[in-house]
Write a protein that holds these residues in place. Structure first.
Motif, PDB file in Angstrom:
ATOM      1  N   GLU A  16       0.762  -1.266   0.107  1.00 43.27           N
ATOM      2  CA  GLU A  16       0.220   0.071  -0.047  1.00 43.27           C
ATOM      3  C   GLU A  16       0.637   1.292   0.141  1.00 43.27           C
ATOM      4  OE1 GLU A  16      -3.083   0.031  -0.652  1.00 43.27           O
ATOM      5  OE2 GLU A  16      -3.506  -1.916  -0.636  1.00 43.27           O
ATOM      6  N   GLY A  17       1.811   1.105  -0.531  1.00 44.50           N
ATOM      7  CA  GLY A  17       2.925   2.433  -0.640  1.00 44.50           C
ATOM      8  C   GLY A  17       3.884   2.313  -1.677  1.00 44.50           C
ATOM      9  N   VAL A  18       4.758   3.343  -1.574  1.00 46.60           N
ATOM     10  CA  VAL A  18       6.315   3.341  -2.375  1.00 46.60           C
ATOM     11  C   VAL A  18       7.180   3.922  -1.487  1.00 46.60           C
ATOM     12  CG1 VAL A  18       6.933   4.581  -4.484  1.00 46.60           C
ATOM     13  CG2 VAL A  18       4.837   3.828  -4.440  1.00 46.60           C
ATOM     14  N   MET A  19       8.504   3.602  -1.810  1.00 49.40           N
ATOM     15  CA  MET A  19       9.539   3.967  -1.118  1.00 49.40           C
ATOM     16  C   MET A  19      10.513   4.517  -2.201  1.00 49.40           C
ATOM     17  SD  MET A  19      13.134   3.335  -0.723  1.00 49.40           S
ATOM     18  CE  MET A  19      13.824   1.582  -0.566  1.00 49.40           C
ATOM     19  N   PHE A  20      11.131   5.521  -1.768  1.00 46.16           N
ATOM     20  CA  PHE A  20      12.104   6.451  -2.651  1.00 46.16           C
ATOM     21  C   PHE A  20      13.389   6.462  -1.996  1.00 46.16           C
ATOM     22  CE2 PHE A  20       8.225   7.628  -5.380  1.00 46.16           C
ATOM     23  CZ  PHE A  20       8.754   7.286  -6.656  1.00 46.16           C
ATOM     24  N   ALA A  21      14.558   6.114  -2.670  1.00 46.85           N
ATOM     25  CA  ALA A  21      15.760   6.266  -1.995  1.00 46.85           C
ATOM     26  C   ALA A  21      16.420   7.650  -2.464  1.00 46.85           C
ATOM     27  CB  ALA A  21      16.668   5.254  -2.390  1.00 46.85           C
ATOM     28  N   GLY A  22      16.798   8.606  -1.705  1.00 40.25           N
ATOM     29  CA  GLY A  22      17.329   9.908  -1.927  1.00 40.25           C
ATOM     30  C   GLY A  22      18.741   9.827  -1.757  1.00 40.25           C
ATOM     31  N   LYS A  23      19.451  11.082  -1.978  1.00 45.73           N
ATOM     32  CA  LYS A  23      20.926  10.996  -1.816  1.00 45.73           C
ATOM     33  C   LYS A  23      21.268  10.978   0.086  1.00 45.73           C
ATOM     34  CE  LYS A  23      22.067  13.805  -5.587  1.00 45.73           C
ATOM     35  NZ  LYS A  23      22.642  15.090  -6.185  1.00 45.73           N
ATOM     36  N   HIS A  24      20.147  11.557   0.695  1.00 48.78           N
ATOM     37  CA  HIS A  24      20.584  11.510   2.153  1.00 48.78           C
ATOM     38  C   HIS A  24      19.547  11.091   2.985  1.00 48.78           C
ATOM     39  CE1 HIS A  24      23.365  14.579   1.209  1.00 48.78           C
ATOM     40  NE2 HIS A  24      22.505  15.198   0.662  1.00 48.78           N
ATOM     41  N   VAL A  25      18.285  10.490   2.297  1.00 45.21           N
ATOM     42  CA  VAL A  25      17.351   9.801   3.389  1.00 45.21           C
ATOM     43  C   VAL A  25      16.443   8.855   2.463  1.00 45.21           C
ATOM     44  CG1 VAL A  25      15.726  11.797   2.856  1.00 45.21           C
ATOM     45  CG2 VAL A  25      15.149  10.391   4.716  1.00 45.21           C
ATOM     46  N   ASN A  26      16.021   7.949   3.066  1.00 45.08           N
ATOM     47  CA  ASN A  26      14.969   6.938   2.336  1.00 45.08           C
ATOM     48  C   ASN A  26      13.816   7.230   2.944  1.00 45.08           C
ATOM     49  OD1 ASN A  26      17.102   6.074   0.813  1.00 45.08           O
ATOM     50  ND2 ASN A  26      17.464   4.133   2.153  1.00 45.08           N
ATOM     51  N   VAL A  27      12.545   7.612   2.007  1.00 40.81           N
ATOM     52  CA  VAL A  27      11.237   7.889   2.383  1.00 40.81           C
ATOM     53  C   VAL A  27      10.296   6.964   1.868  1.00 40.81           C
ATOM     54  CG1 VAL A  27       9.271   9.514   2.497  1.00 40.81           C
ATOM     55  CG2 VAL A  27      11.982  10.343   2.855  1.00 40.81           C
ATOM     56  N   THR A  28       9.256   6.331   2.737  1.00 39.87           N
ATOM     57  CA  THR A  28       8.143   5.456   2.341  1.00 39.87           C
ATOM     58  C   THR A  28       6.673   6.232   2.714  1.00 39.87           C
ATOM     59  OG1 THR A  28       9.267   3.458   2.476  1.00 39.87           O
ATOM     60  CG2 THR A  28       7.085   3.421   2.758  1.00 39.87           C
ATOM     61  N   ALA A  29       5.922   6.267   1.945  1.00 39.28           N
ATOM     62  CA  ALA A  29       4.749   6.783   2.059  1.00 39.28           C
ATOM     63  C   ALA A  29       3.434   5.421   1.858  1.00 39.28           C
ATOM     64  CB  ALA A  29       4.299   7.898   1.021  1.00 39.28           C
ATOM     65  N   VAL A  30       2.781   5.315   2.941  1.00 40.45           N
ATOM     66  CA  VAL A  30       1.963   4.343   2.762  1.00 40.45           C
ATOM     67  C   VAL A  30       0.455   4.799   3.045  1.00 40.45           C
ATOM     68  CG1 VAL A  30       1.014   2.424   4.077  1.00 40.45           C
ATOM     69  CG2 VAL A  30       3.467   2.567   3.427  1.00 40.45           C
ATOM     70  N   ARG A  31      -0.590   4.497   2.210  1.00 42.26           N
ATOM     71  CA  ARG A  31      -1.902   4.972   2.621  1.00 42.26           C
ATOM     72  C   ARG A  31      -2.562   3.950   3.276  1.00 42.26           C
ATOM     73  NH1 ARG A  31      -5.210   8.280  -0.057  1.00 42.26           N
ATOM     74  NH2 ARG A  31      -4.016   8.605  -1.984  1.00 42.26           N
ATOM     75  N   ARG A  32      -3.079   4.520   4.645  1.00 43.93           N
ATOM     76  CA  ARG A  32      -3.808   3.814   5.420  1.00 43.93           C
ATOM     77  C   ARG A  32      -5.216   3.558   5.119  1.00 43.93           C
ATOM     78  NH1 ARG A  32      -0.530   3.387  10.539  1.00 43.93           N
ATOM     79  NH2 ARG A  32      -2.155   1.569  10.701  1.00 43.93           N
ATOM     80  N   LYS A  33      -5.992   2.584   5.889  1.00 45.32           N
ATOM     81  CA  LYS A  33      -7.474   2.316   5.770  1.00 45.32           C
ATOM     82  C   LYS A  33      -8.335   3.433   5.764  1.00 45.32           C
ATOM     83  CE  LYS A  33      -7.744  -2.158   4.563  1.00 45.32           C
ATOM     84  NZ  LYS A  33      -8.267  -2.657   3.407  1.00 45.32           N
ATOM     85  N   VAL A 304      -0.009   8.672  -3.664  1.00 49.36           N
ATOM     86  CA  VAL A 304       0.829   8.192  -2.669  1.00 49.36           C
ATOM     87  C   VAL A 304       2.219   8.036  -3.355  1.00 49.36           C
ATOM     88  CG1 VAL A 304       1.343   6.103  -1.171  1.00 49.36           C
ATOM     89  CG2 VAL A 304      -0.972   6.750  -1.717  1.00 49.36           C
ATOM     90  N   SER A 305       2.481   7.788  -4.389  1.00 46.82           N
ATOM     91  CA  SER A 305       3.936   7.622  -4.991  1.00 46.82           C
ATOM     92  C   SER A 305       4.580   9.099  -5.170  1.00 46.82           C
ATOM     93  CB  SER A 305       3.977   7.136  -6.234  1.00 46.82           C
ATOM     94  OG  SER A 305       5.350   6.763  -6.805  1.00 46.82           O
TER      95      SER A 305
END
Length: 320
Positions: A16-33, A304-305
């Motif tokens: 239910e989401g997507v992770m992106f890898a940046g230069k300094h941080v990795n971020v995941t966004a997830v949609r909840r119910k 979400v992405s």
């Protein structure tokens, strides 16, 4: 903005989401119910010696894959925990109420160091074990079923590669029929669309992002195909011969780092050549496999992405 003036980013789909890898941080966004979008943010703290290894051809591919497996497993685990909480909560839910509007809620990393290390190690071990099985099983199967069919080793290697492809396609096809994996593959498509829109210099709106293909040259699915093709070539070299099934299997295992390293270089090469009319077709086998590993996403999945990618860009700027 032209593609070559922009940073190159990658990511992965999670539950239910997507992770992106940046230069300094990795971020995941997830949609909840309840329609909230929650974020999981982990600063990138790569050791200097790992950074040095990632600059060495052949070696950088293996190092990058293991690093991605370790860090990606943390984000996948976060999404699975969120999904499990929602599923458990749904069983206790009262009669349906009006759906809440989207609220962006930031969720920072809350795991202990031991938990992070444990999940990372589990991710790496899972990748290694899976790759060993995928390497050894087709070789053993071909040897058992077709040991006397060809006198030339190349014929056996080609048949081994064909068995790998058949097993891979069958596995992906059957898991894609489950609702959860189908949605995962939709988020995979949403990840690709956002990256393609960003590389084209587009404003990241749902309408703009949806115009782009769900297929992308740098996808890990393409890497899997190249490991099969590169493996056939490497195993066919005259210096790598075998007389028994056990010799054949352990030679494959010993050569696995070389095959992974070469496959990564081929992936980079095909991505660099994708804008050249004739040479762009070199990356097509990987794109064909993505027809199975990605699905067309819905607008809410693209949203979400986009949220994940924008948050990653925002944090990257702050952490410069």
């Amino acid at each position: 903005m032209p593609q070559d003036s922009r940073s190159i980013y990658g990511g992965q789909a999670v539950i239910e989401g997507v992770m992106f890898a940046g230069k300094h941080v990795n971020v995941t966004a997830v949609r909840r119910k309840n329609d909230e979008i929650v974020f999981y943010e982990v600063p990138r703290t790569t050791k200097s010696w790992i950074q040095a290894l990632k600059k060495i051809p052949l070696v950088r591919g293996v190092v990058g894959i293991l690093e991605s497996s370790a860090k990606g497993s943390q984000h996948l685990n976060f999404s699975m925990e969120a999904y499990a909480e929602d599923e458990a909560g749904e069983e206790k839910q009262q009669p349906a109420q009006e759906q809440a509007p989207i609220v962006k809620e930031e969720k920072k990393q809350g795991w202990s160091l031991s938990m992070i290390v444990g999940v990372a190690v589990a991710g790496v071990l899972s990748f290694i074990f899976g790759k060993l099985i995928f390497t050894a099983a087709p070789a053993a199967l071909e040897e058992l079923l077709f040991s006397g069919v060809f006198e030339n080793k190349i014929g056996h290697n080609l048949l081994e590669g064909l068995i790998k492809i058949i097993l891979l396609l069958a596995y992906l096809y059957f898991i894609s029929m489950t609702p959860l994996i189908k949605r995962l593959f939709q988020y995979h498509g949403a990840e690709h669309k956002v990256i393609s829109a960003y590389e084209a210099g587009e404003e990241l709106s749902i309408r703009n992002v949806q115009k782009y293909s769900r297929l992308h040259y740098r996808c890990g699915s393409s890497f899997i195909v190249f490991t099969v093709i590169v493996g056939v070539v490497v195993y066919s070299l005259p210096i790598f011969t075998w007389d028994t099934i056990w010799e054949r299997v352990y030679i494959r295992i010993l050569l696995l780092p070389l095959v992974l390293g070469l496959s990564y270089e081929v992936l980079r090469w095909t991505n660099a050549l994708r804008d050249i009319p004739v040479l762009r077709y070199l990356g097509y086998p990987g794109l064909w496999l993505q027809l199975l590993t990605t699905k067309e996403p819905r607008d809410e999945q693209v949203a979400v992405s986009i949220a994940s990618f924008n948050r990653m860009l925002e944090l990257d700027k702050q952490m410069k």
